[in-house]
Every structure is written in C-alpha cells, then in structure tokens.
Write a protein that holds these residues in place. Structure first.
Motif, PDB file in Angstrom:
ATOM      1  N   ARG A  26       0.853  -1.184   0.000  1.00 40.34           N
ATOM      2  CA  ARG A  26       0.000   0.000   0.000  1.00 40.34           C
ATOM      3  C   ARG A  26       0.893   1.239   0.000  1.00 40.34           C
ATOM      4  N   ALA A  27       0.596   2.178  -0.870  1.00 44.27           N
ATOM      5  CA  ALA A  27       1.386   3.415  -0.893  1.00 44.27           C
ATOM      6  C   ALA A  27       1.236   4.171   0.417  1.00 44.27           C
ATOM      7  N   ARG A  28       0.103   4.033   1.065  1.00 49.02           N
ATOM      8  CA  ARG A  28      -0.136   4.835   2.265  1.00 49.02           C
ATOM      9  C   ARG A  28       0.782   4.451   3.417  1.00 49.02           C
ATOM     10  N   ASP A  29       1.463   3.335   3.329  1.00 55.66           N
ATOM     11  CA  ASP A  29       2.438   2.988   4.359  1.00 55.66           C
ATOM     12  C   ASP A  29       3.760   3.731   4.156  1.00 55.66           C
ATOM     13  N   LEU A  30       3.889   4.435   3.045  1.00 55.50           N
ATOM     14  CA  LEU A  30       5.123   5.170   2.717  1.00 55.50           C
ATOM     15  C   LEU A  30       6.338   4.256   2.780  1.00 55.50           C
ATOM     16  N   SER A  31       6.150   3.049   2.339  1.00 53.31           N
ATOM     17  CA  SER A  31       7.229   2.074   2.379  1.00 53.31           C
ATOM     18  C   SER A  31       7.167   1.230   1.113  1.00 53.31           C
ATOM     19  N   VAL A  32       8.325   0.714   0.716  1.00 57.66           N
ATOM     20  CA  VAL A  32       8.331  -0.205  -0.417  1.00 57.66           C
ATOM     21  C   VAL A  32       8.118  -1.645   0.061  1.00 57.66           C
ATOM     22  N   ASP A  33       8.106  -1.867   1.356  1.00 55.15           N
ATOM     23  CA  ASP A  33       7.897  -3.215   1.890  1.00 55.15           C
ATOM     24  C   ASP A  33       6.410  -3.575   1.876  1.00 55.15           C
ATOM     25  N   GLY A  34       6.128  -4.860   1.770  1.00 53.68           N
ATOM     26  CA  GLY A  34       4.766  -5.331   1.844  1.00 53.68           C
ATOM     27  C   GLY A  34       4.257  -5.248   3.272  1.00 53.68           C
ATOM     28  N   VAL A  35       2.922  -5.222   3.415  1.00 56.67           N
ATOM     29  CA  VAL A  35       2.328  -5.155   4.756  1.00 56.67           C
ATOM     30  C   VAL A  35       2.759  -6.351   5.587  1.00 56.67           C
ATOM     31  N   GLY A  36       2.860  -7.494   4.941  1.00 56.87           N
ATOM     32  CA  GLY A  36       3.201  -8.709   5.658  1.00 56.87           C
ATOM     33  C   GLY A  36       4.692  -8.885   5.900  1.00 56.87           C
ATOM     34  N   GLY A  37       5.495  -7.908   5.540  1.00 57.23           N
ATOM     35  CA  GLY A  37       6.911  -7.957   5.848  1.00 57.23           C
ATOM     36  C   GLY A  37       7.808  -8.285   4.672  1.00 57.23           C
ATOM     37  N   GLN A  38       7.230  -8.519   3.479  1.00 57.72           N
ATOM     38  CA  GLN A  38       8.101  -8.789   2.327  1.00 57.72           C
ATOM     39  C   GLN A  38       8.963  -7.560   2.042  1.00 57.72           C
ATOM     40  N   LEU A  39      10.256  -7.763   1.993  1.00 60.18           N
ATOM     41  CA  LEU A  39      11.154  -6.646   1.757  1.00 60.18           C
ATOM     42  C   LEU A  39      11.054  -6.202   0.299  1.00 60.18           C
ATOM     43  N   GLY A  40      10.750  -4.944   0.120  1.00 60.93           N
ATOM     44  CA  GLY A  40      10.653  -4.416  -1.232  1.00 60.93           C
ATOM     45  C   GLY A  40      11.993  -3.858  -1.679  1.00 60.93           C
ATOM     46  N   ALA A  41      12.283  -4.001  -2.947  1.00 59.70           N
ATOM     47  CA  ALA A  41      13.499  -3.420  -3.520  1.00 59.70           C
ATOM     48  C   ALA A  41      13.059  -2.395  -4.554  1.00 59.70           C
ATOM     49  N   PHE A  42      13.546  -1.189  -4.390  1.00 59.73           N
ATOM     50  CA  PHE A  42      13.176  -0.123  -5.313  1.00 59.73           C
ATOM     51  C   PHE A  42      14.417   0.327  -6.069  1.00 59.73           C
ATOM     52  N   SER A  43      14.307   0.474  -7.341  1.00 60.19           N
ATOM     53  CA  SER A  43      15.465   0.951  -8.096  1.00 60.19           C
ATOM     54  C   SER A  43      15.022   1.968  -9.129  1.00 60.19           C
ATOM     55  N   ARG A  44      15.824   2.975  -9.255  1.00 57.47           N
ATOM     56  CA  ARG A  44      15.597   3.989 -10.285  1.00 57.47           C
ATOM     57  C   ARG A  44      16.943   4.501 -10.776  1.00 57.47           C
ATOM     58  N   GLY A  45      17.814   4.943  -9.848  1.00 63.42           N
ATOM     59  CA  GLY A  45      19.146   5.349 -10.232  1.00 63.42           C
ATOM     60  C   GLY A  45      19.254   6.760 -10.736  1.00 63.42           C
ATOM     61  N   THR A  46      18.168   7.486 -10.713  1.00 66.92           N
ATOM     62  CA  THR A  46      18.230   8.898 -11.099  1.00 66.92           C
ATOM     63  C   THR A  46      17.186   9.635 -10.290  1.00 66.92           C
ATOM     64  N   SER A  47      17.229  10.935 -10.330  1.00 64.52           N
ATOM     65  CA  SER A  47      16.284  11.691  -9.524  1.00 64.52           C
ATOM     66  C   SER A  47      14.885  11.618 -10.130  1.00 64.52           C
ATOM     67  N   GLY A  48      13.892  11.929  -9.317  1.00 63.28           N
ATOM     68  CA  GLY A  48      12.515  11.954  -9.786  1.00 63.28           C
ATOM     69  C   GLY A  48      11.862  13.263  -9.387  1.00 63.28           C
ATOM     70  N   THR A  49      10.582  13.367  -9.661  1.00 63.60           N
ATOM     71  CA  THR A  49       9.850  14.588  -9.315  1.00 63.60           C
ATOM     72  C   THR A  49       8.521  14.218  -8.677  1.00 63.60           C
ATOM     73  N   ILE A  50       8.191  14.906  -7.604  1.00 60.13           N
ATOM     74  CA  ILE A  50       6.872  14.754  -6.993  1.00 60.13           C
ATOM     75  C   ILE A  50       6.268  16.133  -6.788  1.00 60.13           C
ATOM     76  N   GLU A  51       4.959  16.147  -6.617  1.00 57.74           N
ATOM     77  CA  GLU A  51       4.253  17.400  -6.363  1.00 57.74           C
ATOM     78  C   GLU A  51       3.357  17.236  -5.153  1.00 57.74           C
ATOM     79  N   ASP A  52       3.210  18.306  -4.381  1.00 54.41           N
ATOM     80  CA  ASP A  52       2.287  18.240  -3.250  1.00 54.41           C
ATOM     81  C   ASP A  52       0.876  18.602  -3.746  1.00 54.41           C
ATOM     82  N   PRO A  53      -0.119  18.639  -2.857  1.00 59.54           N
ATOM     83  CA  PRO A  53      -1.491  18.864  -3.332  1.00 59.54           C
ATOM     84  C   PRO A  53      -1.707  20.211  -4.010  1.00 59.54           C
ATOM     85  N   VAL A  54      -0.805  21.180  -3.781  1.00 61.35           N
ATOM     86  CA  VAL A  54      -0.956  22.459  -4.493  1.00 61.35           C
ATOM     87  C   VAL A  54       0.061  22.564  -5.630  1.00 61.35           C
TER      88      VAL A  54
END
Lengths: 246, 263
Positions: A26-54
């Motif tokens: 779930r994204a709402r956990d702010l984690s790449v890991d699964g709720v049940g404890g599965q370790l998530g691996a995230f890869s990108r290798g470059t910067s990204g962009t996010i926006e807040d609600p405004v």
C-alpha cells in the motif's frame, strides 16, 4: 511417539504487522515493503519529481520512492500514491509456488504502458511467468508456464487520463486466466477467460520476483502512473473479498 | 445492513455480524497529570507532563445468518484470523481515520439453552497503545523559504522531512505558530553526494542519510546547534479558521506527515 504436554507457542511477533495476502503493498504505508513484511526493492538510479497537493514540485533522490498525494476527484479525497518514472521498478521476492491466486492493482491512469504494469518473472524473462501489459490499447494479462502461454485481453473502453483504475483477475489452479477492469468505481468489465494451462511447479528459475512496473528487468510504464494498492491473494476471492483482504 | 466497524478492512456486517454494543465512540483522550502538595500554598504543583492511557475499544456483535454449528465455528475461526497481530479498526462515522491495536479479549457466548441455540454473541476488546486515531492516508507538502501552512488534527503529529540538495549545504527548518512565533528550528549541516537524500525524523529526533545505493546511515552529528526539535501542535494553529502553524526550509524539502485525532 506420544503427544507432548506442551502448549503451542504464542506468536513471537504479534506486535509486527501481518497480512494474510501473498503480497500486499500500500502506498499509504510510505514504504516499499509489503504489509506482511516482504522486503521491497526499489530501483531507479536517477532523480525523480513529486508534487504536493498544491502542485509545488520537489526533486527526489536517486533511490527515493516518489510518494505523492494526489486528489482523486472520484473518491473525494487525496490518497497517497507512488508515482513511478520510466525506469522505476519496485519488486519483492516471489518465493511461493504457482497456485490459484487473485491479483489486484489500483492506480491513477496516465497512459497505456509500453511494457508490463506488473509481473511475476525472473530477470531473464524465462520459465513460468505471469504479467499484465497492454495490447492494442487494451490491458492484457498473460500466463506462461515456460512452454506455452495463454492471454486474456480486455475489449472494453480503456481508461482516460486521471481515471481511478482497478484491474484485477485470477489465475486458477488449472492455469486459466481472467481479467477485470473497473474505472472510477463503476461496473466491472472483463475479458474472455483463457483456456486452461497446466501451471509450472515453480515460477521462472533463479530470481523470480513480483515486480511492479516491470517484466524481468525491463521497466514498462511510460511514466507518471500513480499506484496505490497491489495485492496477490490466494484462492479465488470475490472482488469485495480482494479489496478487503488483509 | 449498514456497515459499522471495519477490522483490517472487513466490515463486521460483511463477516455476518451485527453490532449490538460498542464504545467509546466520541470520547477524547483521557489525560492524567500528577500533582505534588506544596506546603503553605493553596493547592498542588502540577507535573509538567500528563500521561494518557492506551485507548480500549470494546464491542459486541450477534452472529447473523448462521444455522449450523459448523458455520458458527467457521466464522469464529475467520474472526480469530482477523484478530491476529496488529488490528486496524475503522468506524463508519469516519472511515478515513484508523486506530491500531492488539486484541485483548475475544469472547464468544451462546444463549442458553446452548444445545438449542446456534447464534452466538461475540465480544472483542482491542487495546490501542497509540490512543489517537490517525489519518489512514498520509500527506506531503513541499517546503521552501516561504512559510507553508501545515494542517493539524486535534492531536499533535510529527512526520519526516526529506531534502536532496547535494553538497555541503547547512540548512534550517523553522516551525512557527499561526501568529508567526518561531517555536522550533532544526539546523543541519549535511554532506550529500548527488542523488543522496536526507531524512529528518521529527518523531525519533534522528538524522538519516540514504545514498544512491539505498544504504541508510544515521548522521546524528549533522544535527547542529541550535536545534529545537518540534511537533506540529493543534494549539499553535487556529483550526476553526483554517489557519495553521507553518514550516519553512532554507533549501527545498518535502514534509511527509499523518494527521492525528482525538476521535
């Protein structure tokens, strides 16, 4: 041998989150890991962009998942999502054997993927695998047992930009595959179920993983998709059961 | 039948249960504050800190649609599964807010004569160490040199602040009340390579670097004087007017947080 007069052990980790799903992210956990404890691996290798609600923008770090709140008018509030760029891959070990399961993916639509939205595959994309991609502008799910494959493709209208999309489906114990699509909470439309296909005994050998936005090591989203929930649930639960599965 | 309480996402009604008793529903937090008698004074001296006991939610349900003992046993088994480990509770009068706890009581009873009746009454008690309810969906704001209003619930919240500006760039994050009074400031002197990011954890008062390989390193020494860690407090805002306390950062930063509520 006699039965021991020992009571069963208590749950040694009952303060830690648990999930009855095969995989539950779930994204709402702010984690790449699964709720049940599965370790998530995230890869990108470059910067990204996010926006807040405004819509104020922030440049994220090379390995920082792009968690971004996004107003979904259809549900009336602003859930947390994981915004993925073209090279982002989020994956978890797939240490379970092929069996009857249901899957569920909820996201905000931007464009049809050029590769897989999610898969169970090894890096070489060989052996048994299962993946969701698009064909002819419609979502398609494929089950490959290492020798042959079956595929189910939706014929219904694809989503439009910023639609809330729920894709879900089943792989039966006999390897038959089905695919459903719900847009903005509307009625589900479905693809024609495939023929049966004897499942392999294991997912593709070596490094089989459940991969969000990738098949093997090839990322498959053209960028901008915002994922909220991803689940793999054992058996053949109904839609309501999948959504509430924990 | 309308849904009432959700346990780990499943409503009681979807499980074949009908809520017949429950609480608390609208209570705020209980606060206890020790006092010490002060001779020669008209009253006691208050402890500077109050404490709040864990929140206990207790509710009872009737089973519905059950006609066999086997069905009843299956329902009890499924309910038992749901109550294993941390239990997330949501209430239909505010489904965006959650409480997380551990099941303490799981009672089942059948009305007498028990050899005739099938339907059961099930009573559950969940103890929530975190007495506040929290917003299930976190939020994020981008911070800069212009103060950004930060929404707050009826209970304080922390969260974490992330920055990615590379190089040796000392920076500050300042917390101000709705009236502009500076109530806290974090001052950090990091050394970040390109692609690294830095986490300021407002709850743990910690500074963590994450490098381009994803390796995390605590960098407590980067936290420099004068740092005054802070939480976002409801009393620093005017919630009814929608005017909130603010955060500002001398370099671009992202602030992730989750609102907390008394009920």
């Amino acid at each position: 041998m006699t039965m021991p007069f020992l009571p069963p052990v208590r749950d040694q980790a009952e303060l830690e989150n648990a999930s009855h799903c095969i995989l539950h992210w779930r994204a709402r956990d702010l984690s790449v890991d699964g709720v049940g404890g599965q370790l998530g691996a995230f890869s990108r290798g470059t910067s990204g962009t996010i926006e807040d609600p405004v819509f104020a923008a922030f440049t994220t770090g090379a390995q920082q998942p792009n968690f971004e709140p996004r107003l979904w008018g259809i549900i009336g509030y602003t859930p947390m999502t994981l915004r993925v760029g073209p090279t982002d891959i989020l994956n978890w070990e797939a240490a379970w054997r092929p069996k009857a399961f249901a899957w569920y993916l909820e996201f905000l639509f931007t464009a049809m993927p050029v590769g897989a939205l999610w898969s169970i595959s090894n890096e070489a994309i060989s052996g048994a695998r299962f993946f969701l991609d698009a064909n002819g502008g419609r979502y398609r799910v494929q089950h490959h047992n290492g020798t042959t494959a079956v595929a189910a493709t939706l014929s219904s209208t694809p989503p439009a930009t910023d639609d809330r999309v729920e894709l879900y489906g089943y792989c039966s114990a006999s390897g038959q595959v089905s695919l459903y699509q719900r847009i903005n909470g509307g009625e589900a439309t479905n693809a024609v179920n495939t023929a049966t296909l004897t499942p392999a005994s294991t997912w593709g050998g070596g490094t089989a993983r459940a991969r969000l936005t990738a098949l093997g090591t090839t990322s498959g989203v053209s960028g901008g998709h915002r994922f909220r929930t991803f689940k793999l649930v054992a058996g053949a639960p109904t839609y309501d059961q999948i959504v509430s599965a924990f | 039948m309308a849904d009432s309480i959700y346990i780990n996402g499943s409503s009681l009604e979807a499980l074949g249960l009908r809520l017949v008793d429950g609480g608390p529903s609208l209570d705020g937090l209980q606060r206890s504050r020790a006092t010490v008698p002060l001779p020669g004074r008209a009253g006691h001296l208050s402890s500077p800190f109050s404490t709040t006991e864990p929140r206990v939610y207790r509710f009872a349900c009737f089973t519905t649609g059950i006609t066999t003992v086997a069905q009843r046993l299956a329902l009890l088994d499924y309910y038992s599964d749901l109550l294993t480990g941390p239990v997330e509770l949501r209430f239909v009068d505010g489904t965006t807010r959650c409480a997380m706890g551990i099941c303490r009581v799981f009672q089942g009873a059948v009305q007498s004569p028990t050899f005739v009746n099938i339907a059961a009454t099930i009573t559950v008690e969940v103890v929530c160490a975190n007495a506040a309810r929290y917003e299930s969906e976190p939020s994020m704001l981008v911070l800069g040199t212009t103060p950004v209003p930060v929404p707050v619930g009826t209970v304080a919240h922390g969260g974490y602040i992330i920055t990615t500006t590379s190089g040796f760039t000392p920076f500050t994050v300042t917390y101000r009340s709705v009236g502009g009074v500076a109530l806290g400031q974090i001052a950090v002197s990091p050394t970040l390579a390109s692609g690294d990011y830095l986490i300021l954890d407002l709850d743990a008062h910690d500074v963590v670097k994450v490098d381009t390989a994803g390796v995390r390193t605590r960098e407590k020494l980067w936290d420099t004087s004068p740092t005054t860690w802070f939480s976002i407090l409801p009393r620093d805002a005017d919630r009814r007017a929608g005017a909130y306390a603010t955060l500002e950062s001398s370099i671009p930063a992202a602030y992730y947080f989750r609102l907390n509520w008394e009920n």
